[in-house]
Write a protein that holds these residues in place. Structure first.
Motif, PDB file in Angstrom:
ATOM      1  N   ILE A 161       0.827  -1.103   0.038  1.00 28.01           N
ATOM      2  CA  ILE A 161       0.328   0.286   0.046  1.00 28.01           C
ATOM      3  C   ILE A 161       0.922   1.105   0.135  1.00 28.01           C
ATOM      4  O   ILE A 161       0.696   2.083  -1.099  1.00 28.01           O
ATOM      5  CB  ILE A 161      -0.727   0.086   1.439  1.00 28.01           C
ATOM      6  CG1 ILE A 161      -1.794  -0.885   1.367  1.00 28.01           C
ATOM      7  CG2 ILE A 161      -1.539   1.626   1.273  1.00 28.01           C
ATOM      8  CD1 ILE A 161      -2.711  -1.489   2.470  1.00 28.01           C
ATOM      9  N   GLN A 162       1.696   1.432   0.793  1.00 25.60           N
ATOM     10  CA  GLN A 162       2.936   2.536   0.788  1.00 25.60           C
ATOM     11  C   GLN A 162       3.440   3.157  -0.500  1.00 25.60           C
ATOM     12  O   GLN A 162       3.528   3.477  -0.948  1.00 25.60           O
ATOM     13  CB  GLN A 162       4.107   2.291   1.422  1.00 25.60           C
ATOM     14  CG  GLN A 162       5.061   3.440   1.965  1.00 25.60           C
ATOM     15  CD  GLN A 162       4.558   5.062   2.060  1.00 25.60           C
ATOM     16  OE1 GLN A 162       2.993   4.770   3.084  1.00 25.60           O
ATOM     17  NE2 GLN A 162       4.379   5.860   1.786  1.00 25.60           N
ATOM     18  N   CYS A 163       3.750   1.029  -0.864  1.00 24.81           N
ATOM     19  CA  CYS A 163       4.885   0.898  -2.567  1.00 24.81           C
ATOM     20  C   CYS A 163       3.928   2.057  -3.369  1.00 24.81           C
ATOM     21  O   CYS A 163       3.860   3.134  -3.810  1.00 24.81           O
ATOM     22  CB  CYS A 163       4.612   0.034  -2.696  1.00 24.81           C
ATOM     23  SG  CYS A 163       5.827   0.288  -4.543  1.00 24.81           S
ATOM     24  N   ASN A 164       2.322   1.149  -3.146  1.00 27.20           N
ATOM     25  CA  ASN A 164       1.159   2.056  -3.903  1.00 27.20           C
ATOM     26  C   ASN A 164       1.240   3.598  -3.729  1.00 27.20           C
ATOM     27  O   ASN A 164       1.152   4.760  -4.777  1.00 27.20           O
ATOM     28  CB  ASN A 164      -0.389   1.495  -4.124  1.00 27.20           C
ATOM     29  CG  ASN A 164      -0.382   1.842  -5.551  1.00 27.20           C
ATOM     30  OD1 ASN A 164      -0.990   1.925  -6.613  1.00 27.20           O
ATOM     31  ND2 ASN A 164      -2.260   1.884  -4.974  1.00 27.20           N
ATOM     32  N   ALA A 165       0.989   4.715  -2.855  1.00 28.42           N
ATOM     33  CA  ALA A 165       0.927   5.532  -2.462  1.00 28.42           C
ATOM     34  C   ALA A 165       2.150   6.287  -3.163  1.00 28.42           C
ATOM     35  O   ALA A 165       2.398   7.477  -3.433  1.00 28.42           O
ATOM     36  CB  ALA A 165       0.961   5.650  -0.976  1.00 28.42           C
TER      37      ALA A 165
END
Length: 69
Positions: A23-27
């Motif tokens: 999720i952090q990578c996507n953000a």
């Protein structure tokens, strides 16, 4: 049964960590694309933009010509 619960807890913790990283990578990727689009929009000049999105001449033949064939 205790060992099974411990394994489940470790697996759950690992999967939670992996999903949070994803999720952090996507953000981060989304933020990068937003910045790139914003920079592109600010650097483009009106002279480089086309005056119209439609071509001056149609890319297809006239409808009447098609019907006569």
């Amino acid at each position: 049964l205790i060992q099974l619960e411990e394994e489940y807890y470790k697996y759950h913790s690992l999967m939670t960590c992996c999903w949070e990283e994803l999720i952090q990578c996507n953000a981060d990727i989304l933020s990068h694309f937003k910045d790139a689009i914003r920079d592109h929009n600010h650097s483009i000049s009106a002279k480089t933009c086309p005056t119209s999105i439609l071509p001056q001449k149609p890319l297809f033949s006239d409808f009447k010509d098609c019907m006569m064939l």
